[in-house]
Design an enzyme around this catalytic site. Sequence first.
Site, PDB file in Angstrom:
ATOM      1  N   HIS A 126       0.872  -1.181   0.000  1.00  0.00           N
ATOM      2  CA  HIS A 126       0.000   0.000   0.000  1.00  0.00           C
ATOM      3  C   HIS A 126       0.909   1.232   0.000  1.00  0.00           C
ATOM      4  O   HIS A 126       2.021   1.183   0.520  1.00  0.00           O
ATOM      5  CB  HIS A 126      -0.836  -0.055   1.284  1.00  0.00           C
ATOM      6  CG  HIS A 126      -1.877   1.011   1.428  1.00  0.00           C
ATOM      7  ND1 HIS A 126      -1.583   2.292   1.839  1.00  0.00           N
ATOM      8  CD2 HIS A 126      -3.218   0.981   1.256  1.00  0.00           C
ATOM      9  CE1 HIS A 126      -2.697   3.004   1.900  1.00  0.00           C
ATOM     10  NE2 HIS A 126      -3.704   2.242   1.549  1.00  0.00           N
ATOM     11  N   ASP A 203       3.208  -4.448   8.019  1.00  0.00           N
ATOM     12  CA  ASP A 203       1.987  -3.657   7.902  1.00  0.00           C
ATOM     13  C   ASP A 203       0.815  -4.628   8.060  1.00  0.00           C
ATOM     14  O   ASP A 203       0.502  -5.396   7.153  1.00  0.00           O
ATOM     15  CB  ASP A 203       1.976  -2.978   6.522  1.00  0.00           C
ATOM     16  CG  ASP A 203       0.639  -2.316   6.198  1.00  0.00           C
ATOM     17  OD1 ASP A 203      -0.328  -2.490   6.963  1.00  0.00           O
ATOM     18  OD2 ASP A 203       0.557  -1.651   5.146  1.00  0.00           O
ATOM     19  N   GLN A 206      -4.485  -5.107   7.087  1.00  0.00           N
ATOM     20  CA  GLN A 206      -5.521  -6.010   6.550  1.00  0.00           C
ATOM     21  C   GLN A 206      -5.464  -7.397   7.188  1.00  0.00           C
ATOM     22  O   GLN A 206      -6.218  -8.286   6.793  1.00  0.00           O
ATOM     23  CB  GLN A 206      -5.367  -6.155   5.029  1.00  0.00           C
ATOM     24  CG  GLN A 206      -5.536  -4.864   4.259  1.00  0.00           C
ATOM     25  CD  GLN A 206      -6.953  -4.304   4.347  1.00  0.00           C
ATOM     26  OE1 GLN A 206      -7.903  -5.008   4.700  1.00  0.00           O
ATOM     27  NE2 GLN A 206      -7.099  -3.030   4.034  1.00  0.00           N
ATOM     28  N   LYS A 229     -10.146  -0.078  10.783  1.00  0.00           N
ATOM     29  CA  LYS A 229     -10.373  -1.295   9.985  1.00  0.00           C
ATOM     30  C   LYS A 229     -10.749  -2.459  10.898  1.00  0.00           C
ATOM     31  O   LYS A 229     -11.348  -3.436  10.466  1.00  0.00           O
ATOM     32  CB  LYS A 229      -9.123  -1.644   9.183  1.00  0.00           C
ATOM     33  CG  LYS A 229      -8.823  -0.599   8.105  1.00  0.00           C
ATOM     34  CD  LYS A 229      -7.674  -1.017   7.235  1.00  0.00           C
ATOM     35  CE  LYS A 229      -7.064   0.125   6.480  1.00  0.00           C
ATOM     36  NZ  LYS A 229      -7.799   0.518   5.269  1.00  0.00           N
ATOM     37  N   CYS A 367      -4.690   2.475  -3.560  1.00  0.00           N
ATOM     38  CA  CYS A 367      -3.437   3.013  -2.994  1.00  0.00           C
ATOM     39  C   CYS A 367      -2.299   2.017  -3.176  1.00  0.00           C
ATOM     40  O   CYS A 367      -1.463   1.835  -2.283  1.00  0.00           O
ATOM     41  CB  CYS A 367      -3.591   3.363  -1.515  1.00  0.00           C
ATOM     42  SG  CYS A 367      -4.820   4.610  -1.202  1.00  0.00           S
TER      43      CYS A 367
HETATM   44  N1  PMP Z   1      -1.691  -0.614   4.695  1.00  0.00           N
HETATM   45  C1  PMP Z   1      -2.667  -1.353   4.166  1.00  0.00           C
HETATM   46  C2  PMP Z   1      -2.372  -2.738   3.708  1.00  0.00           C
HETATM   47  C3  PMP Z   1      -3.949  -0.802   4.054  1.00  0.00           C
HETATM   48  O1  PMP Z   1      -4.925  -1.530   3.520  1.00  0.00           O
HETATM   49  C4  PMP Z   1      -4.188   0.514   4.498  1.00  0.00           C
HETATM   50  C5  PMP Z   1      -5.553   1.142   4.380  1.00  0.00           C
HETATM   51  N2  PMP Z   1      -6.178   0.966   3.152  1.00  0.00           N
HETATM   52  C6  PMP Z   1      -3.128   1.216   5.064  1.00  0.00           C
HETATM   53  C7  PMP Z   1      -1.901   0.626   5.150  1.00  0.00           C
HETATM   54  C8  PMP Z   1      -3.304   2.610   5.576  1.00  0.00           C
HETATM   55  O2  PMP Z   1      -4.149   2.617   6.684  1.00  0.00           O
HETATM   56  P1  PMP Z   1      -4.651   3.974   7.305  1.00  0.00           P
HETATM   57  O3  PMP Z   1      -5.224   4.791   6.184  1.00  0.00           O
HETATM   58  O4  PMP Z   1      -5.689   3.558   8.285  1.00  0.00           O
HETATM   59  O5  PMP Z   1      -3.475   4.631   7.952  1.00  0.00           O
END
Ligand code: PMP
Length: 409
Positions: A126, A203, A206, A229, A367
């Site tokens: 991401h 990270d 998910q 999430k 993203c």
């Molecule tokens: N890493 C992953 C794998 C994600 O799916 C996301 C959110 N789509 C993020 C990081 C970023 O998370 P946040 O916007 O809550 O900081």
Amino acid sequence: MSTSGLDVARVRADFPILHQEVRGRPLVYLDSAASGQKPQAVLDAITHFYAHDNANVHRGVHLLSERATEAFEGAREKVRRFLNAREAKEIVFVRGTTEAINLVAQTFGRKHVGPGDEVLITELEHHANIVPWQMLCEQQGARLKYVPVDAHGDLVLDGLEALLTPRTRILAVTHVSNALGTVVPVKELVRRAHAKGVPVLVDGAQAVTHFPVDVQALDCDFYAFSGHKLFGPMGIGVLYGKKELLEAMPPYQGGGDMILSVTMEKTVYNRIPHRFEAGTPDVAGAVGLGAAIDYLEALGREAIAAHDQALLAYAEGALGSVPGVRRLGHGQERSGVVSFVMQDIHPHDIGTILDREGVAIRTGHHCAQPLMKCFGVAATARASLALYNTREDVDALVRGLHKVREVFA
Ligand code: PMP
């Protein structure tokens, strides 16, 4: 009751937002990978905090401040248990995964990454796990390298040892891809990186929503996730870091609460985790996140994992039955999301037509633009599943996709 033992009808009753019509249709929410919905227990915990305990933390001698501090530190202990961290001081509250990764890049990174050094990430990431490292590498004159992804959506790990050079200062990798659902064998990656003396950030944005995570078993050095999430509030998240690493890291932001003493000349920084929590934190957010963790643990995380896996298998099969649908992401292990394209129909058109049917999905690059480039697409449509989703939700999606086909026939 589903075959997994999770009583999904009861779970759904706990989520008020699900019981509404959108565009004249019952809401079918298939976008939990972007943000999860909140059970009543989380909403109640936040309201209770503001109605009864609200005060600033770690500062006041009065009773409300004591109660707020207890609630905040109690939430930290819940997160510790949730991740099976050794000590509560290894849990830093941040705004979310994004801030957690930026914190590590700008503290650990600035300290340990110098000119000519390397940061290793993967093509699955991401943007939150790409851009902070690009910024760091630019600041420090370092090089960003990528572990490649194969056509299935799995990381190509044959060449990992060659990518882990004597200049590699950190490996940052996702646990589960938000765009493809690939589950990365992070335990193996950590073992192989550690064999070369390289620390690993995971990270987990998910991952924590779908299956139990044990940071001691993974032996990762940092682990990040977002409260929103995990069916908790927006604006709160977690950075786990091994005590020895956090203790050796310089502060992130300066201000109140991160100090032990300040003179006009000099500041003595606070102990961990407070050193990384400058200013008034999102106490209600932490309390809400603690309530979300309690909620998930009461349902049983193994039962949730079994439900999510069974529903994913059903969704993948069901989408396969729709002519023209091509799924992306056939990694060996997958979790939570089904990403797909449909002939030459733009994913935004798919999303818009589904929305008219009450079905909420995500469309776009998720993203993860470098990953999209690897797969030769600009965007996909993505349905993501959570503990409150049912086969009926998936069936509604499939009906919607047949509508999409009719519109473009
Ligand atoms: N890493 C992953 C794998 C994600 O799916 C996301 C959110 N789509 C993020 C990081 C970023 O998370 P946040 O916007 O809550 O900081």
